[in-house]
Write a protein that holds these residues in place. Structure first.
Motif, short mmCIF file in Angstrom:
data_model
loop_
_atom_site.label_atom_id
_atom_site.label_comp_id
_atom_site.label_asym_id
_atom_site.label_seq_id
_atom_site.Cartn_x
_atom_site.Cartn_y
_atom_site.Cartn_z
N LEU A 27 -15.23 18.55 -19.20
CA LEU A 27 -14.68 17.72 -20.07
C LEU A 27 -14.71 16.32 -19.60
N GLY A 28 -14.92 15.39 -20.22
CA GLY A 28 -14.76 13.71 -20.18
C GLY A 28 -14.31 13.14 -21.18
N ILE A 29 -13.91 11.65 -20.96
CA ILE A 29 -14.23 11.00 -19.83
C ILE A 29 -13.27 9.85 -19.65
N ASP A 30 -11.92 10.57 -19.82
CA ASP A 30 -11.08 9.36 -19.77
C ASP A 30 -10.17 9.63 -18.26
N GLY A 31 -9.00 8.99 -18.19
CA GLY A 31 -8.02 9.24 -16.98
C GLY A 31 -7.04 8.47 -17.24
N PHE A 32 -5.99 9.14 -17.02
CA PHE A 32 -4.61 8.27 -17.33
C PHE A 32 -3.59 8.57 -16.38
N ILE A 33 -2.73 7.55 -15.99
CA ILE A 33 -1.41 7.69 -15.26
C ILE A 33 -0.28 7.45 -16.33
N ASP A 34 0.60 8.28 -16.65
CA ASP A 34 1.62 8.32 -17.45
C ASP A 34 2.94 7.93 -16.71
N GLN A 35 3.38 6.64 -17.14
CA GLN A 35 4.91 6.47 -16.55
C GLN A 35 5.67 6.63 -17.83
N VAL A 36 6.62 7.81 -17.58
CA VAL A 36 7.18 8.10 -18.73
C VAL A 36 8.81 7.74 -18.63
N TRP A 37 9.46 7.31 -19.67
CA TRP A 37 10.69 6.78 -19.47
C TRP A 37 11.58 7.62 -20.79
N GLN A 38 13.08 7.28 -20.50
CA GLN A 38 13.91 7.66 -21.37
C GLN A 38 14.70 6.47 -21.77
N VAL A 39 15.01 6.35 -23.17
CA VAL A 39 15.83 4.98 -23.62
C VAL A 39 17.39 5.45 -23.67
N VAL A 40 17.83 4.61 -22.76
CA VAL A 40 19.37 4.76 -22.97
C VAL A 40 20.13 4.10 -24.07
N GLU A 41 21.08 4.68 -24.85
CA GLU A 41 21.81 4.06 -25.97
C GLU A 41 22.91 3.40 -25.26
N THR A 42 23.80 4.02 -24.57
CA THR A 42 25.00 3.53 -24.22
C THR A 42 25.34 4.20 -22.66
N ARG A 43 26.02 3.34 -21.94
CA ARG A 43 26.79 4.46 -20.59
C ARG A 43 28.14 4.37 -20.95
N THR A 44 28.73 5.59 -20.59
CA THR A 44 30.12 5.60 -20.68
C THR A 44 30.88 5.14 -19.49
#
Length: 372
Positions: A27-44
Motif C-alpha cells: 500500500l502507498g503512499i500517504d501518511g496522516f496524523i489525525d487530531q480528532v475533536w468533538q464539538v461542545v454545544e453547551t456546558r451544564t
C-alpha cells in the motif's frame, strides 16, 4: 443483477478462507496524523459537556452565524494515525497478512504514533506525515488536513528516496498493490504509469486497488485522464476502484446520473459507469449496503447491518477496503468478497478497532444471523 442476501452466504466457506488467508500486499503512499475533536454545544451548571451530535446540527449552527462569528469549545477525543495506508494497513495487519506500507511516517525516524502499526506491517517512510484536524460526530466527520508536503510529492521525489532496487524488491512478490488517495496526489498518473511501465512485468500483481477519496477536489478532466491511464493498465492487470456513497454521488453526477435512494438503481448505474470508465471492478459501499460491478461476474448487491450508533466513523471506509483487499487474495465470489468487507467495517465502527481473523469470522456469523 444478483441481489444477494446474507441467508445465502456460506459462512463455512468464508471461515475456511479467512483461517487460511495469505498473500503479499503493498500500500502507498500517504501518511496522516489525525487530531480528532468533538464539538461542545453547551456546558451544564455542574460542568457536564453537551456535545453537538450530528453534522447537520453543526452545519446549521455555522449557517445561523453567517454574518458574525462563532466560538465553540473543542474536546480532544484522540490523536492517532490515519490516511489510506495506515487505516487500510491496520485492517490487513490485524488479519496477520504480510503488508508493506510505503508512506509518510517521518523523515528522520518513524513517528512514535505509528509504532503499533509497525508491529503488524512493514513500514517504509518517504517523508513527514500530514497533520489532519478532524471534527467527529456520530454520523460522520469533518476532515481538515494540511496537505502541502503530499501535494508537492512527485514520482522523482519518491524514487530518489526509496531507490529503484528497493522498490523492485518490494513489488516483486506483491499479490495486490494499492495507491491512495488519488485526490491528494497530483502526480498520481505519473506514479501508476511508471509502475506499470518499469515494474509490472512478468511478476506483476494479480490486482490493483484504488480509493480516490475526495473526488470533488480535482477536475472532471483530471479524473477522466486518470481513467484513461487505468483503462490501459486494466488490459494487463485487473483494476478495482472503491468509492463511498459521498464520492459516488460526485462521480455519478459527472456522467449525468443521480445517486438514488433506491439501492437497485444505484447498482444499475454502477454497472453503467464501470462500462464507461473501463475498469475490471467498481465498488460502492454505504452504511446500508455495498454494490459491486464486475466485468466477469456482473452485478452484486449485499445489504449491510446498519449501525445506528457507531463508536467510531473515521477510518470506516479504509477498513472496508482492507476487508475487500483481503477477500481478493483467493477465489471468492463477488458476494463473498462484499460480505468480508462489510463485516470488517461493521465490526470496526462498533468496537473502535479492526477485527482479527476470529473476530471477523464471528462478525460474519453475527450479521448473517441478524439479517437472515
Amino acid at each position: 443483477m444478483q441481489r444477494s442476501k446474507w441467508v445465502t452466504i456460506e459462512e463455512e466457506i468464508l471461515e475456511t478462507y479467512i483461517r487460511n488467508l495469505s498473500g503479499e500486499i503493498v500500500l502507498g503512499i500517504d501518511g496522516f496524523i489525525d487530531q480528532v475533536w468533538q464539538v461542545v454545544e453547551t456546558r451544564t451548571p455542574d460542568n457536564h459537556c453537551i456535545l453537538i451530535d450530528k453534522m447537520q446540527e453543526f452545519g446549521n449552527l455555522i449557517v445561523s452565524r453567517r454574518e458574525g462569528g462563532m466560538a465553540n469549545e473543542l474536546i480532544k477525543k484522540r490523536r492517532s494515525y490515519g490516511g489510506f495506508t495506515a487505516n487500510t494497513g491496520k485492517a490487513l495487519g490485524n488479519m496477520d497478512l504480510s503488508t508493506t506500507l510505503i508512506g509518510m511516517y517521518g523523515k528522520e525516524e518513524i513517528d512514535k504514533i505509528f509504532h503499533d502499526l509497525k508491529e503488524k506491517c512493514n513500514l517504509i517512510s518517504v517523508g513527514d506525515p500530514v497533520v489532519s484536524t478532524i471534527l467527529e460526530f456520530t454520523d460522520g466527520k469533518i476532515m481538515m488536513p494540511n496537505l502541502d508536503e503530499l501535494l508537492k510529492f512527485t514520482w522523482n521525489d519518491f524514487l530518489s528516496i526509496i531507490g529503484q532496487d528497493q522498490l523492485q524488491k518490494i513489488l516483486l512478490n506483491a499479490d495486490i498493490v494499492s495507491l491512495g488517495y488519488w485526490s491528494n496526489m497530483p502526480d498520481f498518473d505519473t506514479f501508476i504509469t511508471k509502475l506499470n511501465e518499469d515494474y509490472f512485468h512478468t511478476d506483476r500483481p494479480r490486482r490493483l486497488f484504488f480509493d480516490f477519496a475526495n473526488i470533488k477536489k480535482r477536475s472532471v478532466e483530471a479524473i477522466n485522464s486518470t481513467f484513461r491511464v487505468l483503462e490501459k493498465i486494466n488490459d494487463k492487470i485487473p483494476v478495482s476502484l472503491s468509492l463511498n456513497e459521498h464520492e459516488a454521488v460526485i462521480l455519478f453526477s459527472y456522467y449525468d446520473r443521480n445517486f438514488s435512494d433506491d439501492c437497485e438503481a444505484v447498482a444499475r448505474d454502477t454497472e453503467y459507469l464501470r462500462n464507461i470508465i473501463g475498469l475490471d471492478e467498481l465498488i460502492i459501499h454505504t452504511p446500508q449496503y455495498a454494490v459491486l460491478s464486475s466485468k466477469t461476474e456482473g452485478m452484486e448487491l449485499l445489504e449491510q447491518d446498519y449501525c445506528a450508533a457507531p463508536v467510531i466513523t473515521t477510518g470506516a471506509g479504509d477498513t472496508f477496503n482492507g476487508g475487500y483487499i483481503a477477500a481478493c487474495l483467493g477465489n471468492l465470489k463477488a458476494a463473498q468478497r462484499l460480505a468480508i468487507a462489510n463485516a470488517a467495517t461493521r465490526f470496526y465502527i462498533s468496537n473502535s478497532h479492526t477485527p482479527d481473523r476470529q473476530e471477523l469470522i464471528s462478525e460474519i456469523k453475527r450479521i448473517k444471523k441478524v439479517l437472515s
